[in-house]
Design a protein around this motif. Structure first.
Motif: not given
Ligand code: EPU
Length: 338
Positions: A128, A161-162, A194, A225, A237, A239, A241, A272, A275, A278, A283, A296-297, A333
């Motif tokens: 976030y 980043y990570r 965020y 989520k 997560s 993987f 991003n 992402p 996405w 998914e 998913k 959360q895929a 990751e």
């Molecule tokens: N999205 C999809 N489908 C999904 C998941 C996500 O379409 O199944 C889309 C969402 O709609 C959104 C975008 O992807 O447009 C981003 O989704 P989200 O905000 O859930 O964040 P993320 O990029 O999937 C990252 C971190 C998370 C962290 C969140 C919030 C990485 C690898 N993951 O996830 O970190 O909590 O942002 O900042 O960078 C972790 O590292 O273990 C972790 C949970």
């Protein structure tokens, strides 16, 4: 010293993978850690902290050292800021709650991240809009080869980043024993930009959020989520991003105009992985005891009795299908222990 034999590691990794440690010891002090590193009877050693960022695929034929060093102390403060020293075995979220209780700002966006403080710098945990590097001052680490304590300043950690030096040149060479963080006592810098945080605060009618409000919002979002490892084995997560070049990004967006994306800098864009996964239809899908989380895929889950190999196979299948469909390579990751 209490070295145990043939211990199940199921409760020591958040995926809940049932593999065994040939030898196992709980580390509770620095002198004890030094002594153990010196033991020639156990030439192979394996470091285990919160177990929240690893996928174990086989028994560990080594001395597993569970880092359980405890303690939080204030090492420096003035009217505005405070520097705290946190021992590696402190649970990360308990630390966040401790800082909120004291009114210290900086960790609120990082609420509810599983794992321990000592591993936070390794992958520069983030969520976030905030990363560990934003509050990080330094860490102490014991060199495995010599038993010497070494200090790593901010720059020396090479955060990305990570990513950090501990995933690259310094990998497997050090055990992080404590981490120093700088937090604010007043005039906190709030990160509410965020998307989902803004929405969460708005829905609650909060216009001037406190650090506690932000933490509460993050907790609510994460709980909606991300599965709780105590209920469903997972490692957050799975993987990273993927970051792609501008050229690749333009090509990708032409074909997938509805895809979400973020600019990293002028030349690089992040897509992402959730996405992408998914879109490939994964998913919420279950494959035996392993699966992809329904909300959360990016999160792989263990329904109870999955093996690490099963989960790793699923991860590779996902990588393959994403690469075939989008020409983008997604990388784990999570640390895969093969
Ligand atoms: N999205 C999809 N489908 C999904 C998941 C996500 O379409 O199944 C889309 C969402 O709609 C959104 C975008 O992807 O447009 C981003 O989704 P989200 O905000 O859930 O964040 P993320 O990029 O999937 C990252 C971190 C998370 C962290 C969140 C919030 C990485 C690898 N993951 O996830 O970190 O909590 O942002 O900042 O960078 C972790 O590292 O273990 C972790 C949970």
């Amino acid at each position: 010293m209490n070295i145990q034999e043939n211990i199940s590691l199921k409760r020591y990794n958040t995926f809940g993978i049932d593999v065994k440690a040939r030898y196992f010891v709980e580390i509770t002090g620095l002198a004890q850690l030094q002594k153990i590193l010196d033991l020639e009877a156990y030439p192979k050693k394996f470091i285990l902290s919160g177990g929240s960022n690893m996928l174990l695929t086989k028994d560990i034929d080594a001395l597993v050292m569970h880092i359980n060093l405890k303690g939080i102390s204030i090492v420096d403060e003035n009217d505005d800021d405070v520097e705290i020293k946190v021992m590696a075995g402190e649970n990360w979220h308990q630390l966040v709650l401790w800082t909120l209780d004291k009114g210290f700002g900086g960790l609120e966006n990082l609420s509810l991240i599983p794992g321990n403080t000592g591993t936070a710098p390794i992958q520069n945990i983030g969520a976030y809009g905030v990363e560990l590097k934003d509050v990080f001052v330094s860490c102490s680490a014991m060199e495995i080869e010599t038993g010497e304590l070494v200090a790593f300043g901010h720059e020396a950690c090479e955060f990305g980043y990570r990513d950090s030096i501990f995933k690259n040149e310094a990998k497997g060479k050090y055990i992080i024993t404590s981490v120093n963080l700088k937090l604010t006592k007043k005039n906190h810098t709030l990160h509410t930009g965020y998307g989902s945080i803004e929405t969460e605060l708005r829905e609650k009618g909060i216009v001037h959020p406190t650090i506690q409000d932000i933490s509460d919002a993050v907790i609510a979002i994460r709980q909606s989520k991300l599965p709780d490892p105590k209920e469903l084995g997972n490692s957050g997560s799975f993987f990273k991003n993927p970051v792609i070049s501008r050229k690749a990004y333009e090509k990708f967006m032409k074909k997938n105009p509805e895809a979400p994306s973020y600019e990293v800098d002028e030349e690089n864009y992040k897509i992402p992985a959730g996405w992408l996964i998914e879109q490939c239809g994964f998913k919420g899908k279950r494959f035996g005891e392993a699966g992809v989380h329904e909300k959360q895929a990016l999160v792989l889950v263990n329904y109870g009795n999955a093996t690490g190999t099963e989960l790793w196979k699923l991860a590779q299948q996902i990588q393959k299908e994403v690469a075939e469909r989008f020409k983008i390579k997604i990388q784990p990751e999570v640390n895969i222990i093969k």
